[in-house]
Design an enzyme around this catalytic site. Structure first.
Site, PDB file in Angstrom:
ATOM      1  N   ARG A 104      33.680  21.477 -22.140  1.00 14.33           N
ATOM      2  CA  ARG A 104      35.549  22.554 -22.098  1.00 14.33           C
ATOM      3  C   ARG A 104      36.460  22.410 -23.292  1.00 14.33           C
ATOM      4  O   ARG A 104      37.307  23.509 -22.984  1.00 14.33           O
ATOM      5  CB  ARG A 104      35.684  23.127 -20.691  1.00 14.33           C
TER       6      ARG A 104
ATOM      7  N   GLU B 135      40.765  22.108 -17.534  1.00 16.49           N
ATOM      8  CA  GLU B 135      40.688  20.345 -18.337  1.00 16.49           C
ATOM      9  C   GLU B 135      40.646  21.194 -19.597  1.00 16.49           C
ATOM     10  O   GLU B 135      41.663  19.423 -20.289  1.00 16.49           O
ATOM     11  CB  GLU B 135      38.583  20.914 -18.980  1.00 16.49           C
TER      12      GLU B 135
ATOM     13  N   LYS C  83      37.566  27.775   4.524  1.00 17.42           N
ATOM     14  CA  LYS C  83      36.122  27.271   3.624  1.00 17.42           C
ATOM     15  C   LYS C  83      35.793  26.317   4.965  1.00 17.42           C
ATOM     16  O   LYS C  83      36.567  26.099   5.942  1.00 17.42           O
ATOM     17  CB  LYS C  83      36.723  26.128   2.351  1.00 17.42           C
TER      18      LYS C  83
END
Length: 634
Positions: A397, A369, A284
């Site tokens: 969610r 979640e 990244k």
């Protein structure tokens, strides 16, 4: 823009390049990314990490004939460049400009507008089935997953189905950068380690042992449990046996920054004609020193920055998140029973100071979640008071878990909903405008909305003091402001912010829109309309003192930055009807639509939530109630 990048209008142009030109193209793209995103802000680190991977994807597959689905969509900037949109990056995430996520309105190459993680494999499963049933067997489905998305359980539910249909060509590209927003955490999150294993059982066991030992709290116990199941572990962790049993082939791990190697792996995967995993190792922020050296999140998302140093341009004013972060640490010192739960969002939601002070009282569950909420329910059952910190949009969610796992058991769980209401630049999927509509139907749920920093601190303490059911605290993505709004009086649980003599209109301000409502009240006062302004503080359920106050006025006006259906305005209207109070209610809220990206102020104004629009509408409503005034206006 470099010469090579400028020559690419479609993936066909990319395919026409000589392989020897591709490293130079990758450098042009990386330089363009840094220059463009530093001007607008956006997701820089994830896209720097997928430059070579994206080039290889578009050279091997034929988009849009082959369906490429990105998970998560914030790593699709290079994809946008290679499909003819590089010239539009000056408008990235601005009103009317280029979206920061895949957008079907922008391009036929953007199939899914997915910015919520862990969904791509489910889309891919359905697409592959559809292509088979409709005779389009020459179309390959490619799901690019990673940047933490494989920590979500939905990925594994989909993988279970994909593996059960070995005759469908699905290529699963795992962008393994070891991170989501920050380093990926949790024992189960180390499932990617299995994809790096050699067939040697002892090597496999050692690697799992080392990986899990680095995981706080759960690592050692989980390793002990696995070690006690040697036979099953041997069968599970040998890659060849595991993927053959699942009906999946595996290619990798591949250096995700070696275009030739990635192309070769993808071509092999495409030729299989069956589900296959291509495991690419990427970094990244690759190729940009400020991002590579950023330990927090490798410049996952950046504001406007100096492209050379990577430092933000200007000094950002204090945010709601910063105020919450400070107060959580103070509460942590006061209340040893308070713990925090987040879903791969430790820094974005402001929990990193709390984690620094109380490392054993923070639980980052990855992008999961649903699990976060039910795990919090378990923590509450065990005598703790968990604070679940998520973006408001992501609580959608886990609605079933909020309803059936927390509220049904009347558990003291506090939900802190960052970026509630209009988020702005991230667009429809990130606007946290559904929370009030959703939480308003949960029995026993109490929702607070602070109007300023002092109220945020005050209400957070009050929420955590609740021991007989769930609470929620919501605030937006914006600066908190340096000017606070003191109360003139307290009526029930409501703060009275203004009280004119002979007030005709009752203005109900919801949270951070209170300054806007005060401005509306001043405009109305200038037009000769007397007003009372109240901030309920706890906006749901309706404060017990509000109906009697409403009955003493000719019109009630609610102003909120949630969806108009099922919001505070609806709750107030229902409460008045139930009590036989005939005072009309006028609700100013967001239309029940998916709102395009733009600044928070632009989006609010576009929805009619400006002082001028609200004041004009209220004056007209008052005039209709008093025909003589209306004739005077004519």
């Amino acid at each position: 823009m470099g010469e090579l990048l400028e020559s690419i209008a479609t993936p066909a142009d990319l395919k026409a390049l000589d392989p020897a030109q591709l490293p130079a193209l990758a450098e042009e793209i990386r330089g363009f990314l840094v220059d463009a995103v530093s001007r607008t802000g956006g997701h820089l680190g994830p896209n720097l990490g997928v430059v070579e991977l994206t080039i290889a994807l578009h050279r091997v597959f034929d988009s849009p004939h082959d369906a490429i689905v990105w998970d998560t969509g914030h790593q699709s900037y290079v994809h946008k460049m290679l499909t003819g949109r590089a010239a539009d990056f000056g408008s990235l995430r601005q009103a009317g400009g280029l979206s920061g996520y895949p957008s079907r309105a922008e391009s036929e190459h953007d199939l899914v507008e997915n910015s919520h993680a862990s969904t791509a494999l489910s889309y891919a499963d359905g697409l592959a089935k559809a292509f088979t049933l409709t005779g389009q067997r020459d179309r390959t489905v490619v799901a690019v997953v990673g940047d933490g998305s494989l920590t979500g359980g939905m990925c594994w539910e989909a993988l279970n189905n994909i593996a059960a249909t070995p005759d469908r060509p699905v290529v699963i590209v795992v962008n393994d950068n070891g991170r989501s927003y920050a380093p990926t955490v949790g024992g189960l999150a180390h499932h990617l380690s299995a994809l790096r294993l050699s067939p040697s059982y002892e090597q496999a066991l050692d690697l799992v042992k080392n990986s899990l030992a680095r995981t706080p709290l759960v690592g050692a116990p989980l390793y002990d449990a696995l070690h006690g199941l040697k036979k099953g572990l041997k069968d599970l962790l040998q890659p060849q046996a595991m993927f053959e049993d699942l009906g999946l082939k595996y290619v990798g791990p591949i250096d995700g920054h070696d275009i030739e190697a990635v192309e070769s792996a993808l071509r092999r995967a495409r030729s299989f004609g069956a589900p296959v995993i291509v495991h690419c190792l990427t970094d990244k922020g690759h190729g940009y020193a400020p991002a590579e050296n950023d330990e927090a999140d490798n410049f996952h998302g950046v504001p406007v920055i100096d492209p050379v140093s990577g430092r933000p341009v200007g000094v950002a004013p204090p945010s709601w998140t910063q105020v919450f972060a400070e107060e959580m640490v103070a509460i942590g010192h006061e209340r040893p029973d308070v713990v925090a739960v987040t879903a791969a969002m430790l820094r974005p939601v402001g929990l990193h100071p709390f984690a620094g002070a109380f490392p054993d009282r923070v639980f980052d569950v990855g992008i999961a979640e649903q699990h976060a909420v039910t795990s919090a329910a378990g923590l509450a059952m065990g005598g703790l008071h968990p604070v679940v910190c998520v973006y408001a949009t992501f609580l959608n969610r886990a609605f079933d878990q909020v309803l059936m796992d927390v509220a049904l058991h009347r558990l003291p769980v506090t939900f802190v909903l960052d970026r509630a209401g209009v988020t702005g630049e991230d667009g429809a999927s990130h606007n946290g405008m559904w929370d009030l509509s959703m939480l308003g139907i949960v029995p026993g749920m109490r929702v607070a909305a602070p109007r300023d920093a002092s109220r945020l601190r005050e209400l957070l303490h009050e929420a955590i003091e609740c021991s007989d059911g769930p609470t929620a605290l919501r605030f937006p993505k914006s600066s908190v402001g340096v000017t606070e709004l003191p109360a003139l009086d307290r009526l029930g649980g409501m703060d009275v912010l203004r009280r004119d003599d002979d007030a005709e209109v009752l203005l109900v301000a919801v949270g951070a829109l209170a300054p806007l409502v005060i401005e509306v009240s001043e405009r109305l006062h200038a037009q000769g309309v007397g007003v009372t302004v109240v901030d309920p503080r706890w906006v749901l359920p309706v404060d017990a003192a509000l109906p009697a106050l409403a009955a003493a006025h000719g019109l009630v006006v609610t102003v909120e930055d949630g969806g108009v259906a099922g919001g505070v305005g609806d709750a107030v209207a229902r409460e008045l009807r139930g009590r036989g109070i005939r005072t009309p209610v006028r609700s100013f809220a967001l239309p029940q639509q998916f709102l395009a990206h733009g600044t928070r102020s632009d989006v609010l104004a576009g929805a009619g939530l400006s002082a001028q629009d609200i004041a004009r509408d209220v004056v007209e409503a008052v005039a209709r109630q008093h025909p003589a005034l209306e004739r005077m206006g004519d």
